[in-house]
Structures are given as C-alpha cells and as structure tokens.
Design a protein around this motif. Sequence first.
Motif, short mmCIF file in Angstrom:
data_model
loop_
_atom_site.label_atom_id
_atom_site.label_comp_id
_atom_site.label_asym_id
_atom_site.label_seq_id
_atom_site.Cartn_x
_atom_site.Cartn_y
_atom_site.Cartn_z
N THR A 179 48.19 44.82 35.52
CA THR A 179 46.90 45.50 35.54
C THR A 179 46.10 45.17 34.29
O THR A 179 44.89 44.93 34.34
N TYR A 180 46.80 45.13 33.14
CA TYR A 180 46.13 44.77 31.88
C TYR A 180 45.59 43.34 31.94
O TYR A 180 44.44 43.09 31.57
N LEU A 181 46.42 42.41 32.41
CA LEU A 181 45.99 41.01 32.49
C LEU A 181 44.80 40.85 33.42
O LEU A 181 43.84 40.14 33.12
N GLN A 182 44.88 41.53 34.57
CA GLN A 182 43.77 41.46 35.52
C GLN A 182 42.50 42.04 34.91
O GLN A 182 41.42 41.45 35.01
N SER A 183 42.62 43.21 34.27
CA SER A 183 41.45 43.86 33.67
C SER A 183 40.87 43.00 32.56
O SER A 183 39.65 42.93 32.39
N LYS A 184 41.74 42.34 31.80
CA LYS A 184 41.29 41.48 30.70
C LYS A 184 40.51 40.29 31.24
O LYS A 184 39.46 39.92 30.70
N MET A 185 41.01 39.70 32.32
CA MET A 185 40.31 38.56 32.91
C MET A 185 38.98 38.97 33.51
O MET A 185 37.97 38.27 33.37
N MET A 186 38.96 40.12 34.17
CA MET A 186 37.74 40.59 34.82
C MET A 186 36.78 41.21 33.82
O MET A 186 35.60 41.39 34.13
N GLY A 187 37.26 41.52 32.62
CA GLY A 187 36.43 42.25 31.65
C GLY A 187 35.89 41.42 30.53
O GLY A 187 35.49 41.96 29.50
N GLN A 188 35.85 40.10 30.70
CA GLN A 188 35.32 39.26 29.64
C GLN A 188 33.85 39.55 29.36
O GLN A 188 33.38 39.39 28.24
N ALA A 189 33.16 40.01 30.40
CA ALA A 189 31.74 40.31 30.21
C ALA A 189 31.51 41.55 29.37
O ALA A 189 30.40 41.82 28.95
N THR A 190 32.54 42.33 29.11
CA THR A 190 32.40 43.58 28.37
C THR A 190 32.82 43.43 26.91
O THR A 190 32.95 44.43 26.22
#
Length: 252
Positions: A179-190
């Motif tokens: 979940t952390y890895l997924q969120s990190k990849m999807m959250g680059q814009a933040t």
Amino acid sequence: MSRRTLSILMLTMLVLVLSGCNPQAAAPIGPDATGIWDKYFVYPLSWLIKESALLLGNNYGLGILIATIIIRIIVLPLMVKQIKSSKKMQEIQPEMQKIREKHKNDPQKAQTETMALFQKSGVNPLAGCLPMLVQMPILIAFYHAIIRTTEINSQTFLWLTLGEKDPYYILPIVAAITTYLQSKMMGQATQGNPQMQMMIIMMPLMILAIAVTLPSALSLYWVYGNLFTIVQTYFLYRDKGNMPTPKGGASK
C-alpha cells in the motif's frame, strides 16, 4: 472536503463496516441468493473465486489472484483516470508551491488560489479518490463472499487458512508495504504537500490495522490488487516517459 479527509473517512467507514460483520451470523451464500446485494455482488464474487480455483487445480489462493485480476481489469478505466489526474497535479505542482509560499501566512487565501488553479487547469483534486470509493463495496462484497462460502474460508494457501487471520501477521505487513509503495508511486504529484505526504504514511498503517483483524483471504486480495496497480502504474507512466518510482525519482 479535501482528498485527504475524504480518504480517511472512507477508510474509517470500511473499518466500521467490516468490524461489524459477524461470520457466525451471516447466512451461507449460494445460487439461490436473493436481494440485490447478495444476488448481484456477493454470490458472483463467490462463484468467480470458486470457478477460478477449480481451473487452477482447486488452488483458492491462485483463484483469488484470477478474481482480483478480472476485477481490476473491470475498474481499469477509473484507475487510468486517477493516473491522468495525478499527472495533471504533477504538472501544476510548481505553481501550487508558489501559491503556498506566497500565502504561507494566509491558508484561506492559499486554498482559494489553489482551487482557482485547479479550475483553470481542469484538475479535479478528488478524482484520485474515485477508485477507492468504488473499491469499498467490492472489498465488502469480497469479505462476505469469503466468510459465507465454506469452500473458500475452509481452504488453505501457503501457511494461511483463508477464512482466518494470518497467525504470523506476514500478509498484513506485506499489505501495508505494498500500500505504501502504491501510494508513493501514485502520490508523486503531491511532493511538497505535507498533508498528502502524511496520508502516504497513514494509509499503510490503517491498512495494517484492518488486515490483522480480518480473514487472510481479504489481505491476499488487497496485496494482489496493490501489485497489479503498481505494475499498471509503471507501464502507464513509462509510456509517457514520466515514470515515478517508489523512492521519488523519475525514470530515464
């Protein structure tokens, strides 16, 4: 309502709903299921898992994998929409940073100008929550399919009994990590947004808290889904030459 707040509310609702489910009180699910929820959501998932397992030598762990892939393909358009929204957010990140610095002593003014920037750029800050909103009823239906289908919850896979908690907490930890890895990849814009960066940390912890109390089959579904999304995100970003990595770097 911010995307961070909405995400926390949805996860909190999920915890409350799942923790309130009583496996002993739930009626078994079968072809004679009635009602919209049982007939069109729970039973189809139960049937899909069982049929997938039968095709793979009665291996229910792999049956859950096939069911997960099929579900993820169905919701793929929403995931693509989320990634496009993330890319747009990434493009306007420098302007957002300027607004935050300019109005660092006036959060309300910063919020107003940020929303104006979203409108001007055609960005919907809540678009990223749509896949999670869709995943909630799927996850709850998946839970019911597991606890109400003896053929599923009595099966074993690796060290797991699918209808019981992971006795070693290995799968919940893997669920939190993915979940952390997924969120990190999807959250680059933040990047540069402290609130969203905090959410990237909070979500895995909340998933861990949920996973340690629920049947291991549900954690297995979550891990499979995370891995699917990570691979999907890699290829969708790679095609545009703008690939974020879990460490925050960009692809070559």
